[in-house]
Structures are given as structure tokens and as C-alpha cells.
Scaffold this active site. Structure first.
Site, PDB file in Angstrom:
ATOM      1  N   GLY A 239       0.814  -1.188   0.045  1.00  0.00           N
ATOM      2  CA  GLY A 239      -0.090  -0.150   0.108  1.00  0.00           C
ATOM      3  C   GLY A 239       0.755   1.314   0.091  1.00  0.00           C
ATOM      4  O   GLY A 239       1.865   1.107  -0.339  1.00  0.00           O
ATOM      5  N   THR A 241       3.362   4.596   1.067  1.00  0.00           N
ATOM      6  CA  THR A 241       4.293   4.572   1.779  1.00  0.00           C
ATOM      7  C   THR A 241       4.030   5.034   3.365  1.00  0.00           C
ATOM      8  O   THR A 241       4.465   4.866   4.453  1.00  0.00           O
ATOM      9  CB  THR A 241       5.263   5.483   1.276  1.00  0.00           C
ATOM     10  OG1 THR A 241       5.883   4.866   0.172  1.00  0.00           O
ATOM     11  CG2 THR A 241       6.681   5.891   2.463  1.00  0.00           C
ATOM     12  N   ALA A 242       2.819   6.213   3.443  1.00  0.00           N
ATOM     13  CA  ALA A 242       2.523   6.690   4.728  1.00  0.00           C
ATOM     14  C   ALA A 242       1.980   5.605   5.600  1.00  0.00           C
ATOM     15  O   ALA A 242       2.389   5.462   6.781  1.00  0.00           O
ATOM     16  CB  ALA A 242       1.278   7.795   4.472  1.00  0.00           C
ATOM     17  N   CYS A 295       2.012   0.615  -8.597  1.00  0.00           N
ATOM     18  CA  CYS A 295       3.096   1.264  -7.719  1.00  0.00           C
ATOM     19  C   CYS A 295       4.421   1.276  -8.708  1.00  0.00           C
ATOM     20  O   CYS A 295       5.140   2.143  -8.345  1.00  0.00           O
ATOM     21  CB  CYS A 295       3.354  -0.027  -6.667  1.00  0.00           C
ATOM     22  SG  CYS A 295       3.390  -1.544  -7.287  1.00  0.00           S
ATOM     23  N   GLU A 392       3.900  10.465  -5.992  1.00  0.00           N
ATOM     24  CA  GLU A 392       3.249   9.715  -6.691  1.00  0.00           C
ATOM     25  C   GLU A 392       1.673   9.979  -7.000  1.00  0.00           C
ATOM     26  O   GLU A 392       1.002  10.525  -6.143  1.00  0.00           O
ATOM     27  CB  GLU A 392       3.077   8.392  -5.828  1.00  0.00           C
ATOM     28  CG  GLU A 392       2.789   6.843  -6.655  1.00  0.00           C
ATOM     29  CD  GLU A 392       2.755   5.819  -5.523  1.00  0.00           C
ATOM     30  OE1 GLU A 392       2.256   5.990  -4.307  1.00  0.00           O
ATOM     31  OE2 GLU A 392       2.884   4.908  -6.021  1.00  0.00           O
TER      32      GLU A 392
HETATM   33  P1  TAP Z   1      -3.123   2.529   1.384  1.00  0.00           P
HETATM   34  O1  TAP Z   1      -4.153   3.580   1.602  1.00  0.00           O
HETATM   35  O2  TAP Z   1      -1.835   2.427   2.102  1.00  0.00           O
HETATM   36  O3  TAP Z   1      -4.020   1.055   1.660  1.00  0.00           O
HETATM   37  C1  TAP Z   1      -3.525  -0.124   1.708  1.00  0.00           C
HETATM   38  C2  TAP Z   1      -4.284  -1.058   2.478  1.00  0.00           C
HETATM   39  O4  TAP Z   1      -3.974  -0.824   3.687  1.00  0.00           O
HETATM   40  C3  TAP Z   1      -5.854  -1.027   2.368  1.00  0.00           C
HETATM   41  O5  TAP Z   1      -6.358  -2.328   2.475  1.00  0.00           O
HETATM   42  C4  TAP Z   1      -6.163   0.047   3.404  1.00  0.00           C
HETATM   43  O6  TAP Z   1      -7.673  -0.300   3.658  1.00  0.00           O
HETATM   44  C5  TAP Z   1      -5.222  -0.546   4.360  1.00  0.00           C
HETATM   45  N1  TAP Z   1      -4.842   0.413   5.380  1.00  0.00           N
HETATM   46  C6  TAP Z   1      -5.275   1.653   5.603  1.00  0.00           C
HETATM   47  N2  TAP Z   1      -4.815   2.221   6.779  1.00  0.00           N
HETATM   48  C7  TAP Z   1      -4.357   1.277   7.554  1.00  0.00           C
HETATM   49  C8  TAP Z   1      -3.782   1.212   8.880  1.00  0.00           C
HETATM   50  N3  TAP Z   1      -3.424   2.160   9.480  1.00  0.00           N
HETATM   51  N4  TAP Z   1      -3.285   0.149   9.038  1.00  0.00           N
HETATM   52  C9  TAP Z   1      -3.476  -0.747   8.420  1.00  0.00           C
HETATM   53  N5  TAP Z   1      -4.000  -0.891   7.280  1.00  0.00           N
HETATM   54  C10 TAP Z   1      -4.270   0.275   6.746  1.00  0.00           C
HETATM   55  O7  TAP Z   1      -2.865   2.239  -0.005  1.00  0.00           O
HETATM   56  P2  TAP Z   1      -3.788   2.394  -1.295  1.00  0.00           P
HETATM   57  O8  TAP Z   1      -4.489   3.569  -1.687  1.00  0.00           O
HETATM   58  O9  TAP Z   1      -4.864   1.150  -1.084  1.00  0.00           O
HETATM   59  O10 TAP Z   1      -2.881   1.799  -2.582  1.00  0.00           O
HETATM   60  C11 TAP Z   1      -2.110   2.620  -3.400  1.00  0.00           C
HETATM   61  C12 TAP Z   1      -0.756   2.567  -2.770  1.00  0.00           C
HETATM   62  O11 TAP Z   1      -0.260   1.350  -2.822  1.00  0.00           O
HETATM   63  C13 TAP Z   1       0.307   3.468  -3.595  1.00  0.00           C
HETATM   64  O12 TAP Z   1       1.120   4.248  -2.986  1.00  0.00           O
HETATM   65  C14 TAP Z   1       0.956   2.391  -4.274  1.00  0.00           C
HETATM   66  O13 TAP Z   1       2.207   2.780  -4.913  1.00  0.00           O
HETATM   67  C15 TAP Z   1       1.122   1.287  -3.376  1.00  0.00           C
HETATM   68  N6  TAP Z   1       1.155  -0.234  -3.862  1.00  0.00           N
HETATM   69  C16 TAP Z   1       2.366  -0.661  -3.765  1.00  0.00           C
HETATM   70  C17 TAP Z   1       2.382  -1.967  -4.386  1.00  0.00           C
HETATM   71  C18 TAP Z   1       4.118  -2.591  -4.353  1.00  0.00           C
HETATM   72  S1  TAP Z   1       4.137  -3.912  -4.842  1.00  0.00           S
HETATM   73  N7  TAP Z   1       5.073  -1.865  -3.893  1.00  0.00           N
HETATM   74  C19 TAP Z   1       1.542  -2.589  -5.109  1.00  0.00           C
HETATM   75  C20 TAP Z   1       0.283  -1.893  -5.366  1.00  0.00           C
HETATM   76  C21 TAP Z   1       0.161  -0.621  -4.383  1.00  0.00           C
HETATM   77  P3  TAP Z   1      -8.742   0.601   3.062  1.00  0.00           P
HETATM   78  O14 TAP Z   1      -8.487   0.391   1.560  1.00  0.00           O
HETATM   79  O15 TAP Z   1     -10.074   0.067   3.448  1.00  0.00           O
HETATM   80  O16 TAP Z   1      -8.538   1.906   3.370  1.00  0.00           O
END
Ligand code: TAP
Length: 485
Positions: A239, A241-242, A295, A392
Site C-alpha cells: 500500500g 508509504t504513509a 506502484c 506519486e
Molecule cells: P493504502 O491507503 O496504504 O491502503 C492499503 C491497504 O491498507 C488497504 O487495504 C487499506 O484499507 C489498509 N490500511 C489503511 N490504513 C491502514 C492502517 N493504519 N493499518 C493497516 N492497514 C491500513 O494504499 P492504497 O491507496 O490502497 O494503495 C495505493 C498505494 O499502494 C500506492 O502508494 C501504491 O504505490 C502502493 N502499492 C504498492 C505496491 C507495491 S508491490 N509496492 C503494489 C500496489 C500498490 P482501506 O483500503 O480500506 O483504506
């Protein structure tokens, strides 16, 4: 016994890519201990981002639900899965892989409906790689002693994944964990729970022992409860970085092993000796594949000054041919933005790019009236100080910068807090090797981009996270002898 259905040549059969081939239930519970159960908490709606239609009501797991799921995973680990010979575990993984292939069209359509991504991607990229992942790790299950990391599992894995590749991220997490003898509790993203819930049905169909895989739906608070649960041995997160940083802090000092796959701001570097038409295809694939919700998206194009005008002219011509629209239309190249929230972020950063002085261009394109859409967009005259070159955007937005020498390309490419991926386009093999050595990126693609394979490790440097998924390296994250790199 029900009477056998007779069919005639003219009987109606839904087209393989049509909505009619999926059965979306009005509501879904949590998948715990091999069955769907009601949650104690509230529920939320999942919508189709291309139509804004409500698809289903989804249970929101609270702390007690998370605890039940972790307990079920612990029981399954202690009593069954952690003791089962690898050769037996492999049979379940092979079975799951085959069912994924058999139900591939259904999974692809459901993913396109819930996520918004084009069917030609879900059908030809996401789902085949999902199946390949299960096949690949099934092959490892009885050969772990050759992994280099021993063959002792960790226990219960808590896994949290994002919305951009819902089923593929699930496969990256669940296949290696199970192959190594761990049990899992996985939380899909709030906006894309449906394919994970269909995967739960596939686990039932494969007769996977109850509790080996548990799927709990919910928002950030559910993920937080899962990664914070004291009986979780391994946290695997993909997910932003934050959130990754918050998780690293939350588990610091505990016994938990952690893998973080976070954001990126990849440079796609085009040298003047590159085959330019091929490079333009790679640029388009790099940033417009999956609406740029990737990502490792090639969101910064670094093009050598001498060919910059030529490349840009070709790129614009190519962008004008991209079709934006219905994800279930086989001709669609760019589908819907996953959520209103994500659309707002893309709009905000794009407006900032314009305000900071970069030149904005999109081809003429009519966007559907309902749903969340953004046209393919390119920014020129971008400098390294611009926010669109640093942050990003996670959307179909490309920032173009130029360079004169390979050293300048390296310096600009590495000038980012991220380090997930990069691309190099050139005719010279020696230059590819030189650049791959200098670029601080976990993956460097040469004369291609966004290529994924279960045998290749994937992961980042710097703020893109730590640990590797995929390949033999991906086993390290789920075995006691594995050290995170
Ligand atoms: P996040 O907001 O970080 O969410 C990722 C997951 O974490 C979701 O299931 C989210 O739930 C959950 N989550 C949110 N807050 C949390 C917390 N405090 N503790 C534990 N889990 C928590 O990211 P996103 O917006 O879904 O995805 C986009 C980001 O993912 C981008 O920055 C992208 O670059 C990154 N990404 C990285 C990769 C690799 S392989 N490096 C692959 C795909 C995506 P909710 O969805 O219900 O909020």
C-alpha cells in the site's frame, strides 16, 4: 436430482466478458474458519467505479472479528497446515490454481466491475498471473529445503493489500505463505473486496482445511487491528508509504516479521539509440496500464534531449488512439479511476502541475457521464522541483523530463525518495548493464516495462519498502530462516 438441462444451438449464453457471467450477492459476510459468517461490526457498500452502481453490502470486521479470524488461523496452523507435509500442501495449491484457471473469466469480469480496470487486462494479465503464482509456489511447497531459507513456517500471517490489483496482490501474499506452511488472515482494500470473497469460495471449492485462509473485509481500522494483533507472526503489507511507515512503527519491537511493498515514482529512460516506436509503446504501457494505478508505473519519462521532440510527437499520436470507457468492453484501453477519492487526488496533483508551470496535454476524448474518469495526460517542461515529478499521482498522468548524458539520466532517475522500478530503452547491451547497476530501483526493465512473472523477485529500495515478493526470494518472507533484504 434436478433434471438435466437440454441445450439448443440457439440457447442464450452470456458472452464471456458480460456482466451476466458473475453472480454478485446482495451482501457478504466475513470468511472465517472456512465459512462465511456475520461480522459484529457495521457494513459498507462496494460500488462499481465505472457506473457508481452499488454492487453489494460488505461486512466491516471489528476487533472481535479480527480476533476470531486470527484464532481460526492459529488453530488451523497448529492442528493441520503447519504439520502437513509440503507435498500435501502443494496439492491444495495446485487445485486452487486450476480452479482459478477454470473460473478465470468470472474472476476477470468481477475484477473489472469492482475495480474499473479494462477486461483485456484482467482477462489477459491479472488472472493468468494470479493462477501462475499459485502454480509456481505449489511447486516450491515440497522443495523448501532447497530454498536457502530452511523449511520452518512462521505461523499466522496478517496480510493487508491495496485496490489496484486486488486478486493479484492476494495471490502474491497467499500463495507463498501457504506454500511455506503458514496460515493467513487477509484484508482486501475497502473499495475492491469482491474478488477476494470469490477467492474464499474457491478455497471452499478446493476443500482447503478451514482456517488456513481467512478473508476479513473492512477499512483502515480493520487493517490496523490485524497488523496489531499480538498473535500474528508475520505482517505483509502492500500500500502507500504513509501507511507502511505507520505499520513499521506499530510492530517495532514486537516478534513480528514484516514485509512492506510501498509506493513508487519510476523513471522510464529513453536513449536516442532506442527503437522509438517500441519505446513509445513501452511508455504508454508504463503509465496508462491499469489507469496508472500501478506502484511501479513509469510515471516519469526521462528522454534524451536529441530525440525528445520526436518521442513526444509519436507519443501524442499514440495517446490519441487510446480508448477510455466501459471496463467490460474488450476494446477499452483505459478504464475507470478506482474511486472518487483517488480521482480527486489525481485532479489535485494535475492542477498543481499546471499551476507550477508545466505544459498539460490530453487527446480529445469523451468521458462517460457516470463513474470516475480521467483522460490520459502528459506534462511537458517538467523540472525535478515540480510536485508532479516528485509525488506519486497513481493515475494516468505522465511527467516528461529530459537529459543529455547517461550520468544525468541516472542522477535524475535516482532523485526520488522511492526506488521500486525503472525502465531503460537503448540499443546498447553495455548501457543496459551500466544503468541497471547505477539505478537505485528494485526492478530495472530493459526495452520493456511492467512485465511480471512469478519467478522474479519484486520489491523496493528506500521508501518503496523492504522484503521481496515473487521467486525464490519471496519464500524468505514466510520462513524462519529468511532474512528480509
Ligand atoms: P493504502 O491507503 O496504504 O491502503 C492499503 C491497504 O491498507 C488497504 O487495504 C487499506 O484499507 C489498509 N490500511 C489503511 N490504513 C491502514 C492502517 N493504519 N493499518 C493497516 N492497514 C491500513 O494504499 P492504497 O491507496 O490502497 O494503495 C495505493 C498505494 O499502494 C500506492 O502508494 C501504491 O504505490 C502502493 N502499492 C504498492 C505496491 C507495491 S508491490 N509496492 C503494489 C500496489 C500498490 P482501506 O483500503 O480500506 O483504506
Amino acid at each position: 436430482m434436478a433434471a438435466k438441462k437440454t441445450s439448443t444451438a440457439f440457447e442464450y449464453a452470456p458472452a464471456p466478458e458480460s456482466r451476466a457471467i458473475v453472480d454478485i450477492k446482495p451482501s457478504y459476510g466475513l470468511f472465517v474458519n472456512g465459512e462465511f459468517v456475520d461480522g459484529h461490526g457495521k457494513s459498507f457498500k462496494t460500488i462499481s467505479p465505472s457506473t457508481e452502481e452499488v454492487l453489494a453490502e460488505i461486512a466491516e470486521a471489528d476487533e472481535a472479528d479480527v480476533d476470531n479470524a486470527v484464532k481460526a488461523a492459529r488453530r488451523a496452523y497448529t492442528r493441520v497446515w503447519g504439520r502437513m507435509p509440503g507435498s500435501e500442501r502443494a496439492k491444495y495449491l495446485f487445485r486452487i490454481a486450476r480452479i482459478i484457471q477454470e473460473r478465470g473469466r468470472e474472476l476477470a469480469v468481477l475484477e473489472s466491475i469492482d475495480n474499473g480496470k479494462p477486461i483485456k487486462e484482467t482477462r489477459d494479465v491479472d488472472i493468468p498471473i494470479v493462477a501462475a503464482h499459485f502454480f509456481y509456489y505449489a511447486g516450491w511447497a515440497d522443495k523448501l529445503e532447497y530454498s536457502g531459507y530452511g523449511s520452518t513456517p512462521l505461523g499466522v500471517a496478517g496480510q493487508v493489500i491495496p485496490w489496484n490489483f486486488p486478486l493479484l496482490m492476494l495471490a502474491w501474499k497467499i500463495a507463498p505463505a501457504l506454500a511455506c506452511g503458514n496460515t493467513v488472515v487477509l484484508k482486501p482494500a475497502e473499495t475492491t473486496p469482491l474478488t477476494a470473497l470469490l477467492f474464499a469460495e474457491i478455497c471452499q471449492q478446493a476443500d482447503l482445511p478451514p482456517g488456513v485462509v481467512n478473508i476479513i473485509t473492512g477499512a483502515g481500522a480493520t487493517g490496523q487491528a490485524l497488523v496489531g494483533h499480538p498473535d500474528v507472526d508475520k505482517v505483509a503489507f502492500t500500500g502507500s508509504t504513509a501507511v507502511g511507515k505507520a505499520i513499521a512503527k506499530a510492530v517495532a519491537g514486537s516478534h513480528k516479521k514484516v514485509t512492506l511493498e510501498l509506493g513508487g515514482k519510476a523513471a522510464n529512460i529513453v536513449f536516442d539509440d532506442a527503437p522509438l516506436d517500441q519505446a513509445v509503446e513501452g511508455i504508454v504501457n508504463g503509465i496508462f496500464f491499469n489507469q496508472g494505478h500501478v506502484c511501479c508505473a513509469g510515471s516519469r519519462l526521462l528522454v534524451q534531449e536529441s530525440v525528445a521532440d520526436d518521442v513526444l510527437a509519436r507519443l501524442k499520436r499514440r495517446m490519441a488512439t487510446l480508448r477510455v470507457g466501459d471496463p467490460l468492453d474488450k476494446n477499452t484501453d483505459i478504464g475507470a479511476i478506482n474511486s472518487a477519492e483517488q480521482l480527486a487526488k489525481i485532479r489535485e496533483l494535475s492542477d498543481i502541475g499546471e499551476a507550477e508551470g508545466a505544459g498539460r496535454w490530453s487527446p480529445p476524448c469523451e468521458l462517460p457521464k457516470h463513474g470516475f474518469w480521467f483522460p490520459p495526460t502528459v506534462f511537458t517542461n517538467v523540472t525535478q522541483a515540480h510536485r508532479i515529478a516528485r509525488e506519486e499521482i497513481f493515475g494516468p498522468v505522465l511527467s516528461v523530463l529530459t537529459f543529455r548524458t547517461p550520468a544525468e539520466a541516472v542522477e535524475k532517475a535516482n532523485n526520488t525518495p522511492y526506488g521500486l522500478s525503472a525502465g531503460v530503452w537503448t540499443d546498447k547491451g553495455s548501457r543496459i548493464l551500466h544503468m541497471a547497476n547505477k539505478l537505485r530501483a528494485g526492478v530495472v526493465w530493459a526495452n520493456t516495462f511492467n512485465k511480471f512473472d512469478p519467478t522474479s523477485p519484486f520489491g523496493g529500495y528506500k521508501e518503496s519498502g523492504y522484503g521481496r515478493e515473487g521467486g525464490r526470494h519471496g519464500l524468505a518472507a514466510y520462513l524462519k530462516g529468511g532474512v528480509e533484504q
